[in-house]
Write an enzyme that holds these catalytic residues in place. Structure first.
Site, PDB file in Angstrom:
ATOM      1  N   ASP A  52      62.178 -95.076 -22.664  1.00 13.65           N
ATOM      2  CA  ASP A  52      61.392 -94.592 -23.811  1.00 13.65           C
ATOM      3  C   ASP A  52      60.661 -93.321 -23.388  1.00 13.65           C
ATOM      4  O   ASP A  52      60.529 -93.030 -22.199  1.00 13.65           O
ATOM      5  CB  ASP A  52      60.373 -95.652 -24.260  1.00 13.65           C
ATOM      6  N   SER A  53      60.152 -92.610 -24.383  1.00 11.86           N
ATOM      7  CA  SER A  53      59.385 -91.403 -24.093  1.00 11.86           C
ATOM      8  C   SER A  53      58.036 -91.750 -23.450  1.00 11.86           C
ATOM      9  O   SER A  53      57.356 -90.863 -22.948  1.00 11.86           O
ATOM     10  CB  SER A  53      59.148 -90.617 -25.378  1.00 11.86           C
ATOM     11  N   CYS A  63      59.864 -96.268 -35.127  1.00 19.14           N
ATOM     12  CA  CYS A  63      59.338 -95.716 -33.877  1.00 19.14           C
ATOM     13  C   CYS A  63      58.766 -96.896 -33.101  1.00 19.14           C
ATOM     14  O   CYS A  63      58.043 -97.725 -33.677  1.00 19.14           O
ATOM     15  CB  CYS A  63      58.245 -94.691 -34.162  1.00 19.14           C
ATOM     16  N   HIS A  66      56.496 -97.108 -31.030  1.00 17.36           N
ATOM     17  CA  HIS A  66      55.035 -97.129 -30.898  1.00 17.36           C
ATOM     18  C   HIS A  66      54.363 -97.803 -32.094  1.00 17.36           C
ATOM     19  O   HIS A  66      53.248 -98.290 -32.000  1.00 17.36           O
ATOM     20  CB  HIS A  66      54.474 -95.704 -30.828  1.00 17.36           C
ATOM     21  N   GLU A  68      48.863 -93.654 -28.335  1.00 19.13           N
ATOM     22  CA  GLU A  68      48.689 -93.271 -26.917  1.00 19.13           C
ATOM     23  C   GLU A  68      47.195 -93.093 -26.608  1.00 19.13           C
ATOM     24  O   GLU A  68      46.725 -93.468 -25.548  1.00 19.13           O
ATOM     25  CB  GLU A  68      49.473 -91.984 -26.606  1.00 19.13           C
ATOM     26  N   CYS A 116      63.750 -96.062 -27.907  1.00 20.69           N
ATOM     27  CA  CYS A 116      62.989 -95.003 -28.568  1.00 20.69           C
ATOM     28  C   CYS A 116      63.870 -94.499 -29.700  1.00 20.69           C
ATOM     29  O   CYS A 116      65.020 -94.096 -29.468  1.00 20.69           O
ATOM     30  CB  CYS A 116      62.710 -93.882 -27.561  1.00 20.69           C
TER      31      CYS A 116
HETATM   32  N1  DGL Z   1      58.557 -94.316 -29.307  1.00 19.32           N
HETATM   33  C1  DGL Z   1      59.312 -93.210 -29.802  1.00 19.32           C
HETATM   34  C2  DGL Z   1      60.214 -93.627 -30.940  1.00 19.32           C
HETATM   35  O1  DGL Z   1      60.578 -94.786 -31.043  1.00 19.32           O
HETATM   36  C3  DGL Z   1      58.566 -91.992 -30.257  1.00 19.32           C
HETATM   37  C4  DGL Z   1      57.461 -91.494 -29.446  1.00 19.32           C
HETATM   38  C5  DGL Z   1      57.518 -90.016 -29.258  1.00 19.32           C
HETATM   39  O2  DGL Z   1      57.347 -89.240 -30.214  1.00 19.32           O
HETATM   40  O3  DGL Z   1      57.724 -89.661 -28.102  1.00 19.32           O
HETATM   41  O4  DGL Z   1      60.585 -92.818 -31.745  1.00 19.32           O
END
Ligand code: DGL
Length: 294
Positions: free
Chosen positions: A14-15, A206, A208, A156, A77
């Site tokens: 993931d990012s 996403c 997150h 975050e 992600c």
């Molecule tokens: N968690 C990432 C996703 O599922 C996005 C987070 C980011 O923008 O880096 O898209």
């Protein structure tokens, strides 16, 4: 009895921290599987970058994980899946699963009116990957994409402050449900709510966003179901490992390992343990120069 091939870890990328919502679901459903997680925290967010840039990050992370003897890779992600799944599947020596097809399935399984909203990063919405994945399952479903550029930053930031980390977000879902976050989430969802799209399901596109599910539910109201891709991705992974007879042995004690590009390992450990639901015992730092070489 386990065998060494099958006991190799599942790579999860993931990012940043969001993919741990998926890793958690995998660890709960497949308690003998080891996970090798890579979070590119230093370059997070991906969702406001270009598709080419994110695609190159996905390839770096994929090559790095593939060198760690993983048996399969999950791009946990949505943004990275939208930009890089195809290329990763073509170029990497291991099978690669993304989270968008599972998220689309979760949405299709939930909707009754066949009107679905997709809440995602600007890049994920721009690629149209969710619309394609949903329409591949049911071409008659209307899809309304809603970009949420500030949500990753909110999550975050909340995780970094550590203020809420004592609470169990998966149980009550309102861990980041503050008046400020409610206001920002409401502002972001207003175009969807007022569009007349009348969606009955919103997919959290996403990884997150499950951490903001309280404010999101509040903004959408009780008539809208909120689904995410974590459980459906785990189901797909389980299916693949079962059919290929690649499940780890039932006598295996899993060894989870975590790697991050963040310079602040303590912060990654605290926030990560909170999302993963158990302490992150083994964390290594990788420099961007190391990923750049991959
Ligand atoms: N968690 C990432 C996703 O599922 C996005 C987070 C980011 O923008 O880096 O898209």
């Amino acid at each position: 009895m386990g065998n060494r091939e099958n006991d190799r870890p599942i790579g999860v990328f993931d990012s940043g921290l969001g993919g741990l919502t998926v890793a958690r679901s995998i660890a709960m459903a497949l308690p003998h599987e080891s996970i090798y997680y890579l979070g590119d925290t230093k370059r997070c967010p991906y969702g406001t970058r270009t598709e080419d840039e994110v695609r190159s990050f996905v390839m770096q992370a994929g090559r790095w994980l593939a060198e760690r003897d993983i048996k399969i890779m999950i791009i946990a992600c949505n943004t990275a899946t939208a930009a890089g799944l195809r290329l990763a599947q073509q170029m990497l020596p291991v099978p690669v699963i993304g989270v968008i097809a599972p998220g689309a399935r979760a949405a299709i399984n939930s909707t009754r009116t066949r009107r679905v909203g997709v809440l995602a990063t600007p890049l994920t919405v721009r690629t149209g990957a969710y619309t394609r994945a949903i329409k591949a399952l049911d071409a008659g479903v209307s899809v309304y994409g809603c970009p949420a550029p500030s949500f990753v930053e909110i999550v975050e930031r909340e995780l970094a402050t550590g203020a809420h980390l004592q609470e169990r977000w998966l149980q009550d879902g309102d861990v980041f449900d503050t008046p400020e976050n409610r206001a920002e989430v409401e502002r972001t969802l207003l175009p969807l709510v007022e569009s007349g799209a009348q969606v009955d399901t919103v997919v959290l596109g996403c990884t997150h966003f499950p951490l903001l599910v309280g404010p999101i539910r509040h903004a959408l109201g009780p008539g809208v179901r909120v689904v995410s891709s974590a459980e459906e991705t785990t189901r797909e992974l389980t299916d693949i490992l079962c059919r290929r007879e690649q499940l780890a042995g039932e006598d295996v004690e899993p060894q989870h390992r975590f790697a991050t590009t963040s310079d602040n390992i303590a912060e990654f450990a605290a926030a990560g343990s909170f999302i993963f639901g158990q302490p992150l015992k083994s964390i290594e730092h990788i420099g961007l120069d190391e990923l750049d070489r991959c």
